[in-house]
Write an enzyme that holds these catalytic residues in place. Structure first.
Site: not given
Length: 629
Positions: A283, A369, A397
């Site tokens: 990244k 979640e 969610r």
């Protein structure tokens, strides 16, 4: 932007142009694409580190696959800027996430190359599976590829998609973009196992050397050695996990070697059935500052790439997230049973300080979640005090768990809902537009909305004392600037506050709309009520207001259907009151990206918009108010 430094990239307005290049030009193109991305985002702001890490992978995918006929599905979409640059949006990328520019995530209405709208994690495999099955049903031979990060694989939906794909066996390629990061650092035993075995080069080297040795063996010994290799691999390598699910596993490969990526993707495109390619990337690749600190460079405002992100010269005003962070640490000092929980959003939800000060009571569930909600319920069953810090849009969610595992059992879990209302540049996938509606219908819930920072702290303290589920919802960014008290005193439950006594019109405002509508109430000589609680509503206050005011206006930063205003209307009907009634809130449509102030103006929830809407309803002019901030 001057394109003279990007001669190859300048000639690419669609992937078809990319595919006309000789393969030998792809490394140079990748360099230009990375530099262009850095320069563009540095000017406009936006997601940066994820896209820098996916440059070569994006180039290789569009080079090998016949997009948009072949379907390419990105997970989450933080890494999609290089994809947008290569698919005809290079000239607009400098306005990305602006109200007149491209979205920061793939959006189906924006381009045929954006095959599935995303913004929430771990949906790509399921969506791509549906596309692959549709292609098989039609027999059109189209290829389908999903790109998902290792962070995305920490969510249950990703594994549900893998499990189903391994059963129905479509022509589907899943590319695992392994950069060992999501937004915060990845957590969890599964991630640690993957990182340890798949990201390193030891396994690849051993496997290649073993293959060479085995191929030189006599046939009987070769067969025995291959079986032995599979048993050893099964004990050591999670690649076997994918194979047990019915996927052919390939990799790991260097995700920054565009030549190698093209070679392996060309081979994999010719195969059939479900298959996984594991790519190891970094990244922030190519920009040293982002490589060193990918969390800071995940999403950036405009900056100078040479200097990098600079520390603020003076303290920034406290945001609501800061208020929550301070409260959580202060409350944990007083309450040893308090836990702080986040589904992979430690920085965004304000749990960094808590995680450092109370590591034994800090829980990051990864992008899960549903698990986070039920985990909080389990803690509450044992007398603990769980606080789940979660964005309003992400709690959607975990809604079944909110209903079944928390509300039904009346468990004392405090939900700190960040990013409520309109959130700005992230747009429709991230707005917290529905939490009043989806929580208000649940028995046992207490729902609070602070008008300022001081009330936010008091409401959080209130929620911790309630013997049942409760929520405090607050917006992204700073508030009116009301300094919170240092104590942990709460508020009387279900009691509104009359901020201004007026004449024959009353404005009942919730949360962020209290300071927004206050100048309008002043100009109109209207009564202004800070309702504070969406549930339970202050029925006595509503009765008093209705008895003395023939006109009532409700204002909220939530969808009108099922929202706080709808609750007021229900109470008025039960009490037999029939005032003229106006509900103002978010429109019955999805609000797209832009600055938060622009979005509020667009939907009429800024001072001018509120004055105009109320003027039209009353049939008389209301002076446009001065800004409150």
């Amino acid at each position: 932007m001057d394109m003279s430094a990007y001669p190859l990239l300048e000639g690419i307005d669609a992937p078809a142009h990319l595919r006309e290049l000789p393969k030998s030009q792809l490394p140079r193109l990748s360099d230009q694409l990375r530099d262009y991305l850095l320069e563009s985002v540095a000017r406009s702001g936006g997601h940066l580190a994820a896209g820098l890490g996916a440059v070569e992978l994006t180039v290789a995918l569009h080079y090998v696959f016949n997009t948009p006929e072949d379907r390419l599905v990105w997970d989450v979409g933080h890494q999609c800027y290089p994809h947008k640059i290569l698919t005809g949006r290079r000239r607009e990328i400098g306005r990305i996430r602006k109200i007149d520019g491209p979205a920061g995530f793939p959006v189906r209405d924006e381009s045929p190359y954006d095959t599935f709208g995303v913004g929430h994690s771990s949906t790509a495999i399921s969506a791509a599976l549906g596309m692959a099955l549709a292609s098989r049903n039609r027999g059109d031979g189209r290829k389908t590829c999903a790109v998902i990060g290792d962070g995305g694989l920490t969510a249950g939906e990703a594994f549900e998609g893998l499990n189903h794909a391994g059963d129905v066996r479509p022509d589907l390629l899943v590319v695992l973009n392994d950069n060992e990061m999501s937004i915060s650092e990845n957590v969890g035993a599964l991630n640690k196992t993957f990182a340890g075995f798949l990201s390193g080069g030891v396994y690849s080297n051993l496997r290649e050397e073993a293959k060479q040795v085995i191929e030189r063996m006599p046939t009987p010994m070769r067969e025995f050695a291959k079986r032995a290799e599979e048993h050893v691999k099964g004990m050591m390598v999670p690649g076997t996990f994918f194979e047990e699910l019915g996927f052919q596993y390939f990799g790991p490969v260097d995700g920054h070697d565009v030549d190698a990526l093209v070679d392996v993707l060309e081979r994999l495109r010719g195969l059939e059935g479900p298959r996984i390619l594991h790519c190891v990337t970094r990244k922030g690749k190519g920009y040293a500052k982002a490589e060193a600190n990918p969390i800071a460079y995940h999403g950036v405002k405009a900056f100078d790439p040479a200097a990098g992100l600079k520390a603020a010269s003076e303290p920034a005003p406290k945001t609501y997230t800061d208020v929550f962070s301070d409260w959580l640490c202060d409350a944990a000092e007083q309450e040893p049973r308090l836990w702080g929980i986040t589904p992979a959003m430690r920085e965004g939800s304000g749990l960094v300080a808590f995680a450092k000060r109370f590591p034994d009571r800090y829980l990051d569930t990864a992008i899960a979640e549903q698990h986070a909600v039920t985990l909080a319920g389990g803690l509450a069953c044992e007398g603990e005090k769980p606080v789940l810090a979660i964005y309003s849009t992400f709690l959607q969610r975990g809604y079944d768990q909110l209903v079944h595992d928390i509300a039904l059992q009346n468990l004392p879990v405090l939900f700190a809902l960040d990013r409520a209302g309109l959130v700005g540049a992230d747009g429709a996938t991230h707005h917290g537009a529905f939490d009043f509606s989806y929580m208000r219908c649940l028995p046992n819930m207490t729902i609070m909305a602070p008008a300022d920072e001081r009330e936010c702290r008091k409401m959080l303290s209130t929620g911790l004392t309630i013997d049942g589920p409760s929520s405090v919802r607050y917006p992204r960014g700073k508030g009116p600037g009301v300094v919170p008290d240092d104590d942990l005193e709460g508020l009387p439950i279900g009691q509104a506050e009359i901020r201004r006594e007026g004449s024959d019109t009353a404005i009942l405002a919730f949360g962020t709309m209290v300071p927004a509508v206050a100048p309008v109430a002043e100009a109109l000589d209207a009564t202004l009520v800070n309702m504070r609680f969406v549930k339970p509503l202050d029925r006595a206050c509503i009765h008093r207001i209705a008895a003395t005011h023939p006109r009532i206006i409700t204002v909220e930063e939530n969808a009108i259907p099922g929202g706080a205003g709808a609750g007021v209307a229900e109470v008025l009907a039960e009490q037999g009151h029939r005032p003229e009634l106006l509900h103002i809130g978010l429109p019955d449509s999805f609000v797209h990206h832009g600055e938060r102030d622009e979005q509020l103006a667009l939907v009429g929830l800024d001072g001018d918009g509120l004055a105009q809407r109320i003027s039209e309803w009353l049939g008389r002019e209301v002076a446009s108010p001065a800004p409150t901030q």
